[in-house]
Design a protein around this motif. Structure first.
Motif, PDB file in Angstrom:
ATOM      1  N   TRP A 213      29.021  20.779  59.315  1.00  0.00           N
ATOM      2  CA  TRP A 213      28.223  20.236  58.202  1.00  0.00           C
ATOM      3  C   TRP A 213      26.740  20.508  58.490  1.00  0.00           C
ATOM      4  N   GLU A 214      25.932  20.384  57.439  1.00  0.00           N
ATOM      5  CA  GLU A 214      24.481  20.366  57.638  1.00  0.00           C
ATOM      6  C   GLU A 214      24.140  19.052  58.347  1.00  0.00           C
ATOM      7  N   LEU A 215      23.017  19.039  59.070  1.00  0.00           N
ATOM      8  CA  LEU A 215      22.624  17.819  59.787  1.00  0.00           C
ATOM      9  C   LEU A 215      22.415  16.629  58.850  1.00  0.00           C
ATOM     10  N   GLU A 216      22.056  16.905  57.607  1.00  0.00           N
ATOM     11  CA  GLU A 216      21.808  15.808  56.643  1.00  0.00           C
ATOM     12  C   GLU A 216      23.062  14.951  56.457  1.00  0.00           C
ATOM     13  N   ASP A 217      24.229  15.511  56.759  1.00  0.00           N
ATOM     14  CA  ASP A 217      25.475  14.767  56.559  1.00  0.00           C
ATOM     15  C   ASP A 217      25.815  13.855  57.747  1.00  0.00           C
ATOM     16  N   LEU A 218      24.927  13.791  58.716  1.00  0.00           N
ATOM     17  CA  LEU A 218      25.243  13.044  59.950  1.00  0.00           C
ATOM     18  C   LEU A 218      25.723  11.620  59.667  1.00  0.00           C
ATOM     19  N   LYS A 219      24.990  10.909  58.803  1.00  0.00           N
ATOM     20  CA  LYS A 219      25.306   9.497  58.606  1.00  0.00           C
ATOM     21  C   LYS A 219      26.726   9.280  58.056  1.00  0.00           C
ATOM     22  N   PRO A 220      27.081   9.904  56.906  1.00  0.00           N
ATOM     23  CA  PRO A 220      28.442   9.677  56.403  1.00  0.00           C
ATOM     24  C   PRO A 220      29.524  10.214  57.344  1.00  0.00           C
ATOM     25  N   VAL A 221      29.238  11.347  58.012  1.00  0.00           N
ATOM     26  CA  VAL A 221      30.246  11.932  58.907  1.00  0.00           C
ATOM     27  C   VAL A 221      30.477  11.016  60.113  1.00  0.00           C
ATOM     28  N   LEU A 241      32.247  15.284  68.692  1.00  0.00           N
ATOM     29  CA  LEU A 241      31.233  15.523  67.669  1.00  0.00           C
ATOM     30  C   LEU A 241      29.953  15.967  68.363  1.00  0.00           C
ATOM     31  N   SER A 242      29.413  17.106  67.971  1.00  0.00           N
ATOM     32  CA  SER A 242      28.198  17.626  68.612  1.00  0.00           C
ATOM     33  C   SER A 242      27.151  17.953  67.572  1.00  0.00           C
ATOM     34  N   ILE A 243      25.897  17.740  67.948  1.00  0.00           N
ATOM     35  CA  ILE A 243      24.796  18.275  67.146  1.00  0.00           C
ATOM     36  C   ILE A 243      24.390  19.559  67.840  1.00  0.00           C
ATOM     37  N   ILE A 244      24.595  20.676  67.183  1.00  0.00           N
ATOM     38  CA  ILE A 244      24.246  21.959  67.768  1.00  0.00           C
ATOM     39  C   ILE A 244      22.828  22.279  67.310  1.00  0.00           C
ATOM     40  N   SER A 245      21.910  22.320  68.275  1.00  0.00           N
ATOM     41  CA  SER A 245      20.524  22.568  67.856  1.00  0.00           C
ATOM     42  C   SER A 245      20.115  23.982  68.226  1.00  0.00           C
ATOM     43  N   GLY A 246      19.277  24.569  67.394  1.00  0.00           N
ATOM     44  CA  GLY A 246      18.833  25.941  67.588  1.00  0.00           C
ATOM     45  C   GLY A 246      18.155  26.384  66.315  1.00  0.00           C
ATOM     46  N   ALA A 247      18.079  27.704  66.118  1.00  0.00           N
ATOM     47  CA  ALA A 247      17.439  28.217  64.909  1.00  0.00           C
ATOM     48  C   ALA A 247      18.132  27.636  63.674  1.00  0.00           C
ATOM     49  N   GLN A 248      19.476  27.556  63.772  1.00  0.00           N
ATOM     50  CA  GLN A 248      20.229  26.935  62.670  1.00  0.00           C
ATOM     51  C   GLN A 248      21.010  25.753  63.224  1.00  0.00           C
ATOM     52  N   SER A 249      20.417  24.565  63.089  1.00  0.00           N
ATOM     53  CA  SER A 249      21.085  23.376  63.644  1.00  0.00           C
ATOM     54  C   SER A 249      22.182  22.922  62.686  1.00  0.00           C
ATOM     55  N   PHE A 250      23.241  22.393  63.259  1.00  0.00           N
ATOM     56  CA  PHE A 250      24.324  21.868  62.415  1.00  0.00           C
ATOM     57  C   PHE A 250      25.147  20.852  63.198  1.00  0.00           C
ATOM     58  N   LEU A 251      26.021  20.224  62.446  1.00  0.00           N
ATOM     59  CA  LEU A 251      26.904  19.194  62.999  1.00  0.00           C
ATOM     60  C   LEU A 251      28.278  19.828  63.182  1.00  0.00           C
ATOM     61  N   LEU A 252      28.883  19.628  64.354  1.00  0.00           N
ATOM     62  CA  LEU A 252      30.170  20.272  64.626  1.00  0.00           C
ATOM     63  C   LEU A 252      31.183  19.232  65.120  1.00  0.00           C
TER      64      LEU A 252
END
Ligand SMILES: Cc1cc2nc3c(=O)[nH]c(=O)nc-3n(C[C@H](O)[C@H](O)[C@H](O)COP(=O)(O)OP(=O)(O)OC[C@H]3O[C@@H](n4cnc5c(N)ncnc54)[C@H](O)[C@@H]3O)c2cc1C
Length: 311
Positions: A213-221, A241-252
């Motif tokens: 998901w996009e990081l914006e979805d962190l709360k509901p996810v 559940l990981s927050i992958i940070s970098g040029a393109q951060s996302f929720l995994l």
């Protein structure tokens, strides 16, 4: 060195004037930069015994080391002896008893690969490179922890060399108090562990899920995801559940399920309805293929870290 030779150090000995000294002394965590007096890479238990006796005889402080992944660099020291077991890598499977006896120099993925090729597993650490001595002594969390417990829950016996240079065996029946203490507090405290006997589990194909998901979805996810970690949640699934940070951060979100892909897809319905997933993969794949994918986001090269710095 101006130290008495007797009792003699054995194994592969690395001294400060050795061209290999720099790589031999470094910890995984580059925040730490220690300069030991001598490093002994033990080849067998007798080398560990000799090293402990030598250190005591000469009054030299010592540390023990396996995969060098301690967060605070406590497996290295300045001006002392490091006993390193990382070159002790034997592994023997006992199919009849459903156990494996292995030396403590093996790293997580070396064990996953050797056992996996035989359709077996000891719930291993998630990341490829930590050493089994430190992982087991501290507990050992993995992608199979919910069905089969921590690494340490699968430990049946440990062989170690104590501070007198004596070989001890600890299990539920022998030195039971030491066995209890080793399971959680054993890292560097009670002796140098040279081998472990673990219960094995049969494993072949697993259902593996990966959702982005996009990081914006962190709360509901996060709200829904944590339901999968509750005591009454289906323990065949271990969610990560990981927050992958970098040029393109996302929720995994990733996880292994001991069942079919169809059942896993059904189990994950509430999570799939949270936020707006960008990418969903839920398939049955061999465990030996799932393990490296799960470890994907873990750092494997030496880096500067604090435990919380990984988040
Ligand atoms: C990148 C990274 C990924 C990680 N991933 C996971 C994971 O997926 N799951 C998990 O549970 N943990 C994980 N950890 C934490 C890891 O389990 C601990 O840091 C563990 O202590 C590392 O063990 P080691 O043998 O590699 O480290 P070392 O630094 O060699 O040793 C760690 C501790 O154990 C002692 N020790 C080493 N060898 C022996 C021995 N033979 N006998 C007795 N004591 C000994 C050392 O003195 C030290 O106190 C990770 C850590 C890092 C840095």
């Amino acid at each position: 060195m101006k130290y008495r030779k007797e009792p003699e150090l054995t194994g592969r000995i690395v001294l400060p004037d050795d061209p290999l000294y720099n790589s031999a002394r470094q910890e995984y965590n580059t925040f730490f930069n220690k300069f030991p007096l001598v490093i002994v890479f033990a080849k067998e238990t007798q080398d560990v015994i000799n090293a402990i006796r030598w250190a005591r005889y000469n009054g030299v402080p010592l540390r023990m080391r396996s995969g060098r992944h301690n967060y605070e660099g406590v497996s290295a020291l300045n001006g002392g002896l490091i006993i390193d077991v990382s070159e002790m890598k034997q592994l023997e499977i006992n199919r009849k008893q459903g156990t494996v006896t292995l030396q403590t120099g093996l790293r997580n993925f070396e064990i996953i690969e050797q056992l996996g090729s035989q359709g077996l597993v000891v719930p291993p650490g998630l990341c490829p490179t930590p050493g089994i001595a430190g992982v087991t002594s501290g507990g050992g969390h993995s992608s199979l922890s919910r069905p089969w417990g921590l690494v340490i829950d699968n430990l049946l016996e440990a062989e170690l060399v104590d501070a007198d240079g004596c070989v001890l065996h600890a299990s539920a029946d022998r030195n039971a108090d030491l066995f209890w203490a080793l399971r959680g507090g054993g890292g560097g405290n009670f002796g140098v562990c040279t081998s472990f006997c673990f219960r094995t589990h049969k494993i072949d194909t697993v259902a593996y899920a990966s959702i982005n998901w996009e990081l914006e979805d962190l709360k509901p996810v996060l709200k829904v995801w944590q339901e999968y970690t509750l005591p009454d949640a289906d323990n065949r699934f271990t969610p990560l559940l990981s927050i992958i940070s970098g040029a393109q951060s996302f929720l995994l979100a990733q996880g292994v399920f001991l069942g079919s892909a169809e059942e896993l897809r059904e189990l994950l319905c509430p999570l799939l309805r949270s936020g707006s997933p960008n990418h969903v993969f839920i398939e049955e794949i061999p465990w030996v293929e799932a393990a490296p994918v799960l470890a994907g986001p873990s750092p494997v090269t030496r880096s500067r870290l604090k435990a919380s710095g990984l988040m």
